[in-house]
Design a protein around this motif. Structure first.
Motif, short mmCIF file in Angstrom:
data_model
loop_
_atom_site.label_atom_id
_atom_site.label_comp_id
_atom_site.label_asym_id
_atom_site.label_seq_id
_atom_site.Cartn_x
_atom_site.Cartn_y
_atom_site.Cartn_z
N LEU A 66 6.37 7.49 -5.99
CA LEU A 66 7.18 6.31 -5.62
C LEU A 66 7.51 5.49 -6.86
CD1 LEU A 66 8.19 4.58 -3.05
CD2 LEU A 66 6.28 3.10 -3.69
N ALA A 67 6.49 5.27 -7.70
CA ALA A 67 6.72 4.47 -8.92
C ALA A 67 7.78 5.13 -9.79
CB ALA A 67 5.41 4.31 -9.68
N LEU A 68 7.76 6.47 -9.88
CA LEU A 68 8.75 7.17 -10.72
C LEU A 68 10.16 6.98 -10.16
CD1 LEU A 68 6.95 10.54 -11.58
CD2 LEU A 68 7.13 8.46 -12.96
N VAL A 69 10.27 7.03 -8.83
CA VAL A 69 11.60 6.91 -8.22
C VAL A 69 12.14 5.49 -8.37
CG1 VAL A 69 12.79 6.89 -6.00
CG2 VAL A 69 11.30 8.79 -6.59
N LEU A 70 11.26 4.50 -8.12
CA LEU A 70 11.73 3.11 -8.13
C LEU A 70 11.85 2.55 -9.55
CD1 LEU A 70 9.62 1.53 -5.21
CD2 LEU A 70 11.95 2.41 -5.13
N ARG A 71 11.15 3.18 -10.51
CA ARG A 71 11.04 2.63 -11.88
C ARG A 71 10.50 1.21 -11.82
NH1 ARG A 71 15.09 6.42 -14.01
NH2 ARG A 71 15.07 7.67 -12.14
N TYR A 72 9.78 0.91 -10.77
CA TYR A 72 9.25 -0.43 -10.53
C TYR A 72 8.07 -0.27 -9.58
CZ TYR A 72 8.69 -4.67 -7.76
OH TYR A 72 8.14 -5.74 -7.10
N ASN A 73 7.12 -1.19 -9.64
CA ASN A 73 6.13 -1.26 -8.57
C ASN A 73 5.66 -2.70 -8.41
OD1 ASN A 73 4.38 -0.33 -6.52
ND2 ASN A 73 2.68 -0.49 -7.96
N GLY A 74 5.51 -3.09 -7.14
CA GLY A 74 4.99 -4.42 -6.82
C GLY A 74 4.25 -4.35 -5.51
N PRO A 75 3.62 -5.45 -5.11
CA PRO A 75 2.79 -5.41 -3.89
C PRO A 75 3.59 -4.99 -2.65
CG PRO A 75 2.59 -7.54 -5.01
CD PRO A 75 3.59 -6.75 -5.77
N SER A 76 4.84 -5.49 -2.50
CA SER A 76 5.56 -5.16 -1.28
C SER A 76 6.09 -3.73 -1.29
CB SER A 76 6.70 -6.15 -1.06
OG SER A 76 7.57 -6.07 -2.16
N ALA A 77 6.21 -3.14 -2.48
CA ALA A 77 6.76 -1.78 -2.57
C ALA A 77 5.75 -0.74 -2.10
CB ALA A 77 7.19 -1.48 -3.99
N SER A 78 4.46 -0.96 -2.38
CA SER A 78 3.52 0.13 -2.12
C SER A 78 2.23 -0.30 -1.43
CB SER A 78 3.15 0.81 -3.45
OG SER A 78 2.53 -0.13 -4.30
N LEU A 79 1.98 -1.61 -1.31
CA LEU A 79 0.64 -2.01 -0.91
C LEU A 79 0.61 -2.83 0.38
CD1 LEU A 79 -1.98 -1.41 -2.34
CD2 LEU A 79 -1.80 -3.56 -3.57
N SER A 80 1.78 -3.17 0.91
CA SER A 80 1.80 -4.16 2.00
C SER A 80 1.36 -3.57 3.33
CB SER A 80 3.22 -4.69 2.14
OG SER A 80 4.08 -3.64 2.53
N PHE A 81 1.07 -4.46 4.27
CA PHE A 81 0.71 -4.02 5.62
C PHE A 81 1.90 -3.37 6.32
CE2 PHE A 81 -2.76 -7.07 5.05
CZ PHE A 81 -3.80 -6.21 5.33
N GLU A 82 3.12 -3.79 5.91
CA GLU A 82 4.31 -3.16 6.49
C GLU A 82 4.28 -1.67 6.19
OE1 GLU A 82 4.47 -6.04 4.87
OE2 GLU A 82 4.99 -7.31 6.58
N ILE A 83 3.90 -1.30 4.97
CA ILE A 83 3.83 0.13 4.61
C ILE A 83 2.79 0.81 5.50
CG2 ILE A 83 3.17 1.76 2.81
CD1 ILE A 83 5.56 0.52 1.78
#
Lengths: 255, 358
Positions: B250-267
């Motif tokens: 995911l980080a490679l695709v987004l070229r970014y990472n933050g709490p809402s991108a990979s860590l949230s309860f929504e995920i």
């Protein structure tokens, strides 16, 4: 030296002593029936020996080793086999897979993540063999949960056979079986008995079954061992007449 | 035979499912050419990643029967591992592997710890504990600003081969100009395919059969001589490591990472849990379909409703129902219907059509 021995084996549930200081040795190659009225602690005694319940006091010695502190899976691996009174299967797996798992536990016990289970032909072939021994070969592809009660009991026994244990613990194997199904199981137990290296412990209510199979009878009443000896002698003891057979007669009168 | 080796003997066992899997594989394999455009490529990447993530959760939930809400945490660890490494080390493949390797170690340690804690807690309390752990991970990620970039997250560059500006061919291929994004997509697609097939092998191995036995009857599995502790912990760890790999992708695709991108309860809830349940627990193909259905719904339901609303303009009520602002409502209705009518999930339903109970 006995293959299996309990020394003052005890379990308490709060103030209630379910098994009270039972000391009993089992010689290899014998069949011992454990009898007693309902609630005498027979199944609880089995659970202490096979490790499903932790003992409050006392020891279980198996092949000369104190196994009291071992969990049930380690006792199984050392050769203590157990079939349960209340049928205890993998309900949504096929009959064949139930037995295959038991065969796998014995022949392929290491953690194997990367081979295909379906390609281990030797496990499947062995599983078919055990199913045939309990005459369930024709139900191999059926889900265990849809088997009749009698067939589930047979499968329960097949799981124990597949473990090839040194000690077989049968807990009322014929309970709830129809009359024509009982002989299959009794023949099976007799076949195991023919092998003099195998030891059998049998909890059983039916006295005709006990008399036919047992070399020795142990009587439990209220968690205490009250009699131990040859079938003819034990059945004649007053304490047994009173405590065990007397209660059985009363039950029959109520029933 | 070769198909059986690739699929580890776990055939779809339903014509419809087989056809859908084939169609999904081909569509994803040729996605950059079949569906050109940045958005479509992003959706295809996301589908690949969430297939791995949902399947890894299925090993824990469906095959082992452990209800954990901490699975997104492992996804986040993978994404943060790569993001932190690429933000702090010289950009290159080395940084990616260091980031992924570090993340795998952290995930493994946590997963083993969770496995041992699970011995001491009953199922419900264990689930609560994982919920607390997931909250804790989210707080750590947002508070350690110097390392994680806090709420804003981290933006970073990728090695030359994966950079947007990379052009391997001067001329377009099949009408599509190949760039670093497409190279990244194929990296993700290949990794996702390999990881999914690896998981398929694991659940069909002797180990996987023991997991099913434990799920069915833990007491009896133990009585047969299997160590429940060992198998549970190992399954949890494998699921965690796979989720970590998905996070790194995911980080490679987004070229970014933050709490809402990979860590949230929504995920955790809207994606991982729903994909696994809607698709069908304990089948691995289920989460695969679930990931496709839900990612597509997340991206295309809203524009689809906008089009419907426009189309029905003038008809009473309907344009209001299809107002794109209400897309989450429809998504919710869709899930409730699927779970209600197909309690065994989409795959369970499809297999049910072809194999009646004996």
């Amino acid at each position: 030296m006995p293959i299996l021995e309990t020394r003052a084996l005890t379990i308490r549930f709060g103030g209630h002593v379910a098994v009270n200081a039972v000391s009993c040795a089992f010689e290899a190659g014998t069949l011992t029936a454990i009898v007693g009225p309902n609630g005498a602690g027979k199944t609880t005694f089995f659970n202490l020996v096979s490790g499903q319940l932790p003992a409050s006091d006392g020891q279980v010695i198996f092949k000369g080793e104190d196994i009291t502190a071992l969990g049930p899976h380690l006792r199984t691996r050392r050769g203590l086999g157990r079939a349960f009174q209340l049928t205890n299967l993998f309900p949504n797996l096929t009959v064949l897979e139930n037995v295959r798992l038991a065969v796998q536990a014995r022949l392929h016990p290491r953690v194997d993540l990367f081979s295909m289970a379906a390609r281990h032909r030797e496990l499947l072939d062995a599983a078919h063999g055990y199913l045939d021994r309990v005459s369930l070969g024709h139900r191999a592809r059926t889900r265990a949960s849809v088997l009749s009660h009698g067939d589930q009991r047979k499968l329960e026994v097949a799981l124990m056979l597949a473990l090839e244990p040194d000690v077989f613990m049968f807990d009322e194997p014929t309970a709830g079986m129809s009359v024509d199904e009982v002989p299959v199981l009794l023949d099976l137990i007799e076949a195991i008995k023919q092998d003099t290296s195998k030891t059998i412990l049998l909890v059983e209510h039916k006295m005709d079954v006990v008399r036919r199979l047992a070399d020795r009878i142990v009587v439990l009443v209220n968690g205490t061992l009250v009699a131990d000896g040859k079938p003819a002698e034990v059945v004649a003891l007053p304490v047994v007449q009173e405590a065990y057979l007397g209660i059985r007669r009363k039950e029959a009168a109520h029933g | 035979m070769i198909i059986d080796t690739i699929l580890s003997g776990d055939r779809p066992r339903s014509r419809l499912l087989g056809a859908l899997l084939m169609a999904a594989f081909l569509a994803l394999a040729f996605a950059p050419f079949l569906f050109p455009g940045t958005k479509a490529l992003g959706v295809a990447s996301r589908i690949c990643i969430f297939i791995v993530l949902a399947a890894s959760y299925d090993i824990v939930l469906g095959y082992t029967g452990i209800v954990s809400f901490a699975h997104a945490m492992f996804f986040g660890i993978g994404a943060y591992g790569v993001a932190i490494a690429l933000s702090n080390l010289p950009v290159g493949w080395g940084a990616i592997f260091i980031g992924l390797g570090g993340a795998l170690v952290v995930s493994a340690v946590l997963a083993v710890a969770i496995g041992f804690i699970s011995l001491r807690l009953r199922a419900l309390y264990f689930s609560m504990m994982t919920l607390a752990l997931a909250s804790f991970a989210l707080i750590v990620a947002t508070q350690l600003r110097d390392i994680t970039g806090g709420e804003d997250g981290l933006t970073f560059s990728l090695p030359h081969l994966l950079a947007v500006s990379y052009r391997p061919f001067a001329a377009p291929v099949l009408g599509v100009r190949i760039d670093g994004r497409i190279v990244t997509y194929y990296l993700v697609f290949t990794a996702a395919t390999a990881l999914f097939l690896l998981m398929l092998r694991i659940v069909n191995s002797p180990f996987g059969r023991v997991l099913q036995a434990i799920r069915e009857n833990e007491f009896r599995a133990q009585a047969l001589g299997f160590s429940v502790v060992l198998h549970r912990t190992l399954a949890g760890t494998i699921g965690a490591l796979m989720a970590t790999c998905a996070g790194a992708l995911l980080a490679l695709v987004l070229r970014y990472n933050g709490p809402s991108a990979s860590l949230s309860f929504e995920i955790m809830v809207d994606s991982i849990l729903l994909m696994t349940v809607v698709g069908g627990m304990g089948t691995l193909y289920g989460p695969l379909l679930g990931a496709i259905v839900i990612v597509l719904a997340q991206y295309y339901l809203q524009p689809g409703m906008a089009a419907l609303a426009e189309w029905t303009d003038g008809v009473p009520l309907l344009p209001h129902l299809f107002n794109p602002d209400r897309w989450l409502l429809w998504l919710g209705v869709l899930f409730v219907l699927i779970v209600y009518f197909f309690p065994t999930g989409l795959v369970g339903r499809m297999r049910g059509w072809t194999e009646p109970d004996e």
